[in-house]
Write an enzyme that holds these catalytic residues in place. Structure first.
Site, PDB file in Angstrom:
ATOM      1  N   ARG A   1      -4.402   3.773   4.673  1.00 32.66           N
ATOM      2  CA  ARG A   1      -3.250   3.948   3.777  1.00 32.66           C
ATOM      3  C   ARG A   1      -3.533   3.479   2.357  1.00 32.66           C
ATOM      4  O   ARG A   1      -2.669   2.955   1.672  1.00 32.66           O
ATOM      5  CB  ARG A   1      -2.021   3.214   4.340  1.00 32.66           C
ATOM      6  CG  ARG A   1      -1.601   3.633   5.730  1.00 32.66           C
ATOM      7  CD  ARG A   1      -1.264   5.122   5.824  1.00 32.66           C
ATOM      8  NE  ARG A   1      -0.966   5.482   7.201  1.00 32.66           N
ATOM      9  CZ  ARG A   1      -1.876   5.897   8.083  1.00 32.66           C
ATOM     10  NH1 ARG A   1      -3.147   6.013   7.709  1.00 32.66           N
ATOM     11  NH2 ARG A   1      -1.543   6.208   9.311  1.00 32.66           N
TER      12      ARG A   1
ATOM     13  N   SER B   1       7.390   5.920   7.678  1.00 30.41           N
ATOM     14  CA  SER B   1       6.977   4.533   7.912  1.00 30.41           C
ATOM     15  C   SER B   1       7.093   3.727   6.624  1.00 30.41           C
ATOM     16  O   SER B   1       6.441   4.051   5.626  1.00 30.41           O
ATOM     17  CB  SER B   1       5.541   4.485   8.435  1.00 30.41           C
ATOM     18  OG  SER B   1       5.443   5.156   9.677  1.00 30.41           O
TER      19      SER B   1
ATOM     20  N   GLU C   1       4.388   0.378   2.782  1.00 31.49           N
ATOM     21  CA  GLU C   1       3.677   1.638   2.587  1.00 31.49           C
ATOM     22  C   GLU C   1       4.342   2.485   1.513  1.00 31.49           C
ATOM     23  O   GLU C   1       3.694   3.245   0.802  1.00 31.49           O
ATOM     24  CB  GLU C   1       3.607   2.422   3.903  1.00 31.49           C
ATOM     25  CG  GLU C   1       2.822   3.709   3.808  1.00 31.49           C
ATOM     26  CD  GLU C   1       2.621   4.383   5.143  1.00 31.49           C
ATOM     27  OE1 GLU C   1       2.474   5.614   5.157  1.00 31.49           O
ATOM     28  OE2 GLU C   1       2.628   3.701   6.186  1.00 31.49           O
TER      29      GLU C   1
END
Length: 340
Positions: free
Chosen positions: A163, A239, A335
């Site tokens: 990520r 998320s 995130e």
């Protein structure tokens, strides 16, 4: 090219935050991008894809929001077993993945039904069900804002990690505008990646023993539909948190004290913890405060149940991270891209 003033971004961020931009424009060519920088050389700029991974903290953005509208996808080079394809930044990610599947190209099928655009994919190094963008990406074409030049970044130069990427580093953030991405895909494959238990169970439910690209994509759709809230019906950005990494011995100690916490090995010494299990362990699963809450089927997702502001969502997330830090000594990173 039509530049709009005091433009509502409510339909352009999946949290559904009613934030206004001083200026808003959809750019559909490199020439239009160059023109924008001529017209507004010094004003702050925000580059927007589908707004599926963003949270505005204020109700007004004082600069220019540029929505990437450059679209297109094509085969660049191919032989009997492999193919290089180029997709432009404004392409819807899932539509692009579907296009590769219909062509019989393998490599992106596990990333089916992830919201967002092609341009955002390498920034986040998006991943799901045992696959990441870095597995197939070979280079990125980007516009370097201050030098006003088009550059190409190899996979190594993109520094793709979990990520994360070169483009997310504090020093380089908002200094490059991704224009297109090149992928190396397979025309022939012996076996697809069905290693995730959820996918295996769904394929069994579908009574499929030897899945095709379409079968695997459909199984992923079924799993995601059951786990993720519909962004068109309930505001969310997928998320919200990143699964944290800890040492193997720390994980064993943590699991001994809290048996419900789960994780998986990413090396001989490191374990990726499930942020879902951490949130459940502090008793926050399904919790709601005002118009903000945790999605009951997947605690890593925060949702806007009504007219929540960006700051309300952020404050809610901070309560979660502080509780986890206090109980486990673990820092839970976000995130979602936070816009101050």
């Amino acid at each position: 090219m039509f530049i709009q003033k005091n433009f509502s971004l409510k339909k352009f961020n999946t949290f559904g935050i009613n934030v206004y931009a001083r200026y808003f424009v959809v750019v559909k060519s490199i020439e239009e991008i160059l023109k924008i920088f001529d017209i507004y050389p010094s004003i702050s700029k925000l580059f927007l894809g589908n707004g599926s991974n963003i949270l505005f903290l204020k109700n007004y953005y004082p600069g220019l929001v540029m929505k990437m509208g450059i679209k297109g996808k094509k085969v660049i080079k191919e032989n009997h077993s492999k193919v290089i394809v180029q997709a432009f930044a404004g392409e819807n990610w899932n539509e692009f993945v579907n296009w590769t599947i219909k062509k019989g190209f393998s490599g992106l099928e596990n990333l089916s039904f992830i919201p967002g655009t092609v341009g955002a994919a390498p920034i986040q190094n998006i991943g799901a069900y045992g696959a990441e963008v870095k597995d197939t990406l070979i280079k990125v074409q980007a516009y370097e804002i201050y030098n006003r030049k088009i550059r190409e970044f190899t996979r190594e130069e993109c520094q793709l990690k979990y990520r994360n990427s070169f483009f997310k580093h504090t020093h380089y953030r908002n200094k490059f505008l991704i224009l297109s991405v090149f992928f190396l895909l397979r025309k022939k494959y012996k076996q697809l990646n069905t290693s995730y238990v959820e996918i295996q169970k769904e394929l069994e439910n579908m009574n499929i023993k030897k899945p095709t690209l379409n079968d695997l994509s459909q199984a992923i759709f079924n799993v995601r539909q059951n786990k993720f809230p519909n962004q068109k019906k309930i505001g969310n950005a997928g998320s919200f948190f990143i699964n944290p990494t800890v040492g193997f011995l720390d994980f064993k100690k943590l699991q001994h004290q809290h048996p419900t916490i789960t994780g998986y090995s990413i090396s001989n010494h490191k374990v990726k913890l499930s942020a879902n299990s951490l949130i459940e362990n502090i008793g926050w699963k399904g919790k709601k405060i005002g118009n903000v809450g945790i999605y009951e089927k997947k605690p890593i997702i925060l949702v806007n149940y009504g007219k929540a502001t960006g700051m309300e969502i952020y404050s809610f997330s901070e309560k979660i991270t502080k509780n986890i830090k206090k109980k486990f000594g673990i820092s839970l990173s976000k995130e979602v891209n936070i816009i101050q």
